[in-house]
Write an enzyme that holds these catalytic residues in place. Structure first.
Site, mmCIF file in Angstrom:
data_model
loop_
_atom_site.group_PDB
_atom_site.id
_atom_site.type_symbol
_atom_site.label_atom_id
_atom_site.label_comp_id
_atom_site.label_asym_id
_atom_site.label_seq_id
_atom_site.Cartn_x
_atom_site.Cartn_y
_atom_site.Cartn_z
ATOM 1 N N ASP A 136 2.220 -3.820 -20.582
ATOM 2 C CA ASP A 136 2.265 -3.429 -21.985
ATOM 3 C C ASP A 136 1.708 -2.022 -22.212
ATOM 4 O OD1 ASP A 136 2.964 -3.869 -24.549
ATOM 5 O OD2 ASP A 136 1.191 -5.035 -25.113
ATOM 6 N N HIS B 198 13.666 4.280 -21.931
ATOM 7 C CA HIS B 198 13.670 3.556 -23.215
ATOM 8 C C HIS B 198 12.382 3.839 -23.981
ATOM 9 C CE1 HIS B 198 11.366 0.910 -20.622
ATOM 10 N NE2 HIS B 198 10.944 0.255 -21.672
ATOM 11 N N SER C 192 -4.066 5.510 -15.443
ATOM 12 C CA SER C 192 -3.331 6.750 -15.728
ATOM 13 C C SER C 192 -3.053 6.854 -17.224
ATOM 14 C CB SER C 192 -1.991 6.769 -14.984
ATOM 15 O OG SER C 192 -2.174 7.225 -13.669
ATOM 16 N N LYS D 28 6.936 7.386 -16.407
ATOM 17 C CA LYS D 28 5.730 7.509 -15.592
ATOM 18 C C LYS D 28 6.005 6.999 -14.194
ATOM 19 C CE LYS D 28 1.177 8.228 -15.831
ATOM 20 N NZ LYS D 28 1.285 9.070 -14.627
ATOM 21 N N LYS E 32 9.898 7.847 -10.604
ATOM 22 C CA LYS E 32 9.203 7.969 -9.315
ATOM 23 C C LYS E 32 9.735 9.197 -8.606
ATOM 24 C CE LYS E 32 6.161 5.724 -6.771
ATOM 25 N NZ LYS E 32 5.060 4.868 -7.225
ATOM 26 N N LYS F 285 6.757 -2.513 -14.310
ATOM 27 C CA LYS F 285 5.292 -2.592 -14.281
ATOM 28 C C LYS F 285 4.709 -2.181 -15.637
ATOM 29 C CE LYS F 285 3.825 -1.161 -10.327
ATOM 30 N NZ LYS F 285 3.455 -0.274 -9.231
HETATM 31 P P1 NAD Z 1 -2.119 6.443 1.121
HETATM 32 O O1 NAD Z 1 -1.217 7.487 1.669
HETATM 33 O O2 NAD Z 1 -3.417 6.856 0.544
HETATM 34 O O3 NAD Z 1 -2.402 5.318 2.213
HETATM 35 C C1 NAD Z 1 -1.427 4.655 2.939
HETATM 36 C C2 NAD Z 1 -2.096 4.155 4.209
HETATM 37 O O4 NAD Z 1 -1.189 3.332 4.928
HETATM 38 C C3 NAD Z 1 -2.506 5.293 5.137
HETATM 39 O O5 NAD Z 1 -3.841 5.100 5.574
HETATM 40 C C4 NAD Z 1 -1.526 5.188 6.309
HETATM 41 O O6 NAD Z 1 -2.083 5.626 7.534
HETATM 42 C C5 NAD Z 1 -1.252 3.694 6.309
HETATM 43 N N1 NAD Z 1 0.003 3.335 6.961
HETATM 44 C C6 NAD Z 1 1.169 3.994 6.972
HETATM 45 N N2 NAD Z 1 2.073 3.328 7.702
HETATM 46 C C7 NAD Z 1 1.466 2.214 8.154
HETATM 47 C C8 NAD Z 1 1.873 1.117 8.972
HETATM 48 N N3 NAD Z 1 3.106 1.040 9.471
HETATM 49 N N4 NAD Z 1 0.954 0.133 9.239
HETATM 50 C C9 NAD Z 1 -0.283 0.195 8.733
HETATM 51 N N5 NAD Z 1 -0.718 1.210 7.956
HETATM 52 C C10 NAD Z 1 0.142 2.208 7.676
HETATM 53 O O7 NAD Z 1 -1.226 5.655 0.030
HETATM 54 P P2 NAD Z 1 -1.745 4.752 -1.161
HETATM 55 O O8 NAD Z 1 -1.800 5.586 -2.373
HETATM 56 O O9 NAD Z 1 -2.898 3.961 -0.718
HETATM 57 O O10 NAD Z 1 -0.459 3.793 -1.351
HETATM 58 C C11 NAD Z 1 -0.282 2.624 -0.577
HETATM 59 C C12 NAD Z 1 0.723 1.734 -1.282
HETATM 60 O O11 NAD Z 1 0.242 1.442 -2.612
HETATM 61 C C13 NAD Z 1 2.108 2.350 -1.482
HETATM 62 O O12 NAD Z 1 3.068 1.310 -1.416
HETATM 63 C C14 NAD Z 1 2.053 2.884 -2.896
HETATM 64 O O13 NAD Z 1 3.319 2.998 -3.486
HETATM 65 C C15 NAD Z 1 1.226 1.793 -3.562
HETATM 66 N N6 NAD Z 1 0.591 2.198 -4.812
HETATM 67 C C16 NAD Z 1 -0.280 3.249 -4.840
HETATM 68 C C17 NAD Z 1 -0.887 3.588 -6.047
HETATM 69 C C18 NAD Z 1 -1.926 4.684 -6.129
HETATM 70 O O14 NAD Z 1 -2.556 4.815 -7.195
HETATM 71 N N7 NAD Z 1 -2.168 5.442 -5.107
HETATM 72 C C19 NAD Z 1 -0.570 2.893 -7.215
HETATM 73 C C20 NAD Z 1 0.323 1.807 -7.140
HETATM 74 C C21 NAD Z 1 0.894 1.477 -5.934
#
Ligand code: NAD
Length: 466
Positions: free
Chosen positions: A96, A62, A359, A67, A103, A91
């Site tokens: 906003d 929309h 971002s 993103k 994704k 989100k």
């Molecule tokens: P990442 O890969 O950098 O880190 C994930 C961490 O979780 C790793 O250290 C991994 O070893 C650990 N992990 C995996 N399985 C696990 C388990 N069962 N128990 C405990 N730890 C476990 O990923 P990230 O970028 O930090 O993303 C983490 C979450 O945040 C995800 O849900 C992602 O969608 C969300 N997120 C990330 C961003 C971003 O900017 N990176 C933005 C918004 C949301």
């Protein structure tokens, strides 16, 4: 019962729609994912043609570009990327920011491949996305997520640039790039910092229970974190810098605990050098990853994977607040069980929005082809110098050189990013609280956040006559 991410997002969505009283046909159109693409491609590796499977879901265009991050993990499913894409639409609407939601994911075990091999695989995946207009500064702009970071984003941006060498905005095809490749200072830490800002907005507000949190500050609070990757480790750092104790951290292989507070910097360094938090000398004890949920604390931050808190472990949890740094880290059942105990949840939609907010700043910077403040910086410096000199003359006092330099030089890009992020988080939190207040019955922060986001998308649909 196995966790179904899509069902869980849909359940929250339907609950918010019911509260809004939205036309069910419009609500259905907003809820469904517009399109999901599956790509299967081969890469010659170690003398064999290996096949990889990747996805890119476009939940709602929309507003374009859409993103959303790209995650690298061994077992990604269509349902998972669609649920994550839905969260991205909501989100962006909640905070906003003018993006639709998308994704992507690539089924890959990062540790199976060398960096050079991962680069070839990532570039091939990017080429598949480019072919289908799923990577473009004006249509679809990915970012890092689980298993990806600045390096992968640099490869993706370079792949796009090679095939679109006439596109002056090529750099803006992806965010989360290294600063030297068109990134913005502070993007890597942005999601973790946003988690901290969102928590502070809650702790300082009038909706917090002052028996649980007598002071509007992080100082002295015990914080437990699941997942010590990008989001979890940076969130830990900001809480620790503000005087909180990070008493336990759980990662994929182990949990480390120190009730006096783990040294976050040392834990990060240990993880970097050994590849695991196991064996960290600054921990008092170790346990299984899931043990982290049984550690009593003031704030629990799941920052790893979806579906981490379920009916199986929610009753072990002994905390006063849950902050969802990960996407979808708890089931609706677990949230209800926590609500029954009076434990508030700061929802993912809001808590981890720092990544997409910064971002957006990066994308705007790339499109502007100019540093933030470049036009006015010199003039502001000379005005500030004159103002300081006049003040010194009138008050007959001299300013400290450091203070004078700081005032004259103005904010760095990182400072601007951090203050812009804090401002967006605070404004969003205010909207959530106002929505809760305006509602006749008690609604959770999550329901309020979904309501704001869905109403905003619905408004856009109606304005466009869709
Ligand atoms: P990442 O890969 O950098 O880190 C994930 C961490 O979780 C790793 O250290 C991994 O070893 C650990 N992990 C995996 N399985 C696990 C388990 N069962 N128990 C405990 N730890 C476990 O990923 P990230 O970028 O930090 O993303 C983490 C979450 O945040 C995800 O849900 C992602 O969608 C969300 N997120 C990330 C961003 C971003 O900017 N990176 C933005 C918004 C949301």
């Amino acid at each position: 019962m196995t966790f179904n991410f899509t069902d869980s997002v849909n359940q929250y969505f339907d609950g918010a729609v019911e509260q809004l009283g939205l036309d069910p046909y419009l609500a259905h159109k907003i809820k469904v994912c517009n399109a999901t693409y599956t790509v299967k491609f081969g890469v010659q590796l170690r003398g064999k043609l290996k096949t990889f499977v990747g996805y890119r879901a476009v939940h709602s265009d929309h507003i374009e570009p859409v993103k959303g991050g790209i995650r690298f993990a061994p077992h990604i499913t269509v349902e998972e990327v669609e649920a994550l894409a839905t969260l991205m639409t909501l989100k962006c609407a909640l905070v906003d920011i003018p993006f639709g939601g998308s994704k992507g994911g690539l089924c890959i075990n990062n540790s199976d491949w060398t960096q050079e091999e991962r680069e070839r695989i990532t570039r091939r995946f990017a080429a598949e996305l480019i072919k289908r207009n799923l990577l473009s500064p004006s249509q679809n702009v990915p970012a890092p997520d689980m298993g990806t970071g600045p390096l992968e984003m640099a490869w993706i941006a370079d792949q796009y640039r090679r095939t679109h060498n006439n596109d002056i905005n090529a750099m803006a095809c992806v965010t989360g790039k290294p600063i030297s490749h068109g990134g913005i200072d502070g993007r890597t830490e942005a999601t973790g910092l946003g988690v901290y800002f969102a928590t502070m907005a809650f702790l300082r507000s009038e909706v917090v229970n002052r028996q649980d949190f007598p002071a509007p500050a992080a100082r002295g609070l015990a914080v437990v974190i699941q997942g010590f990757g990008n989001v979890g480790s940076h969130a830990a750092k900001y809480f620790a810098n503000d005087g909180a104790r990070i008493t336990a951290v759980g990662d994929h292989d182990i949990m480390v605990r120190n009730d006096a507070g783990l040294d976050v910097g040392a834990l990060q360094a240990h993880l970097k050098s050994t590849g695991s938090i196991a064996g960290f000398v600054g921990a008092e004890s170790f346990g299984q990853p899931a043990d982290v949920f049984a550690v009593p604390c003031d704030i629990l931050i799941p920052a790893a994977i979806e579906g981490a808190i379920t009916e199986e472990n929610v009753y072990q949890i002994n905390t006063k607040l849950v902050v969802e740094a990960a996407n979808g880290p708890m089931t609706p059942f677990a949230e209800m069980a926590l609500a029954a105990k009076g434990v508030p949840v700061i929802p993912d939609l809001f808590a981890n929005s720092g990544g997409v907010i910064v971002s957006y700043f990066e994308w705007v910077k790339n499109l502007a082809h100019m540093r933030f403040g470049q036009l006015q910086r010199r003039r502001e410096q000379s005005l500030t110098s004159r103002l300081l000199s006049e003040l010194e003359r009138h008050t007959r006092t001299g300013f400290d050189d450091n203070f004078r330099d700081q005032m004259r030089d103005g904010p760095t890009e990182r400072r601007l990013v951090e203050s812009g992020l804090e401002d967006s988080i605070n404004a969003t939190f205010q909207r959530i609280v106002e929505r809760q207040r305006a509602h006749s019955t008690t609604i959770s922060m999550r329901t309020a956040a979904y309501m704001i986001a869905i109403a905003s998308v619905a408004d856009r649909y109606q304005t466009m006559g869709l």
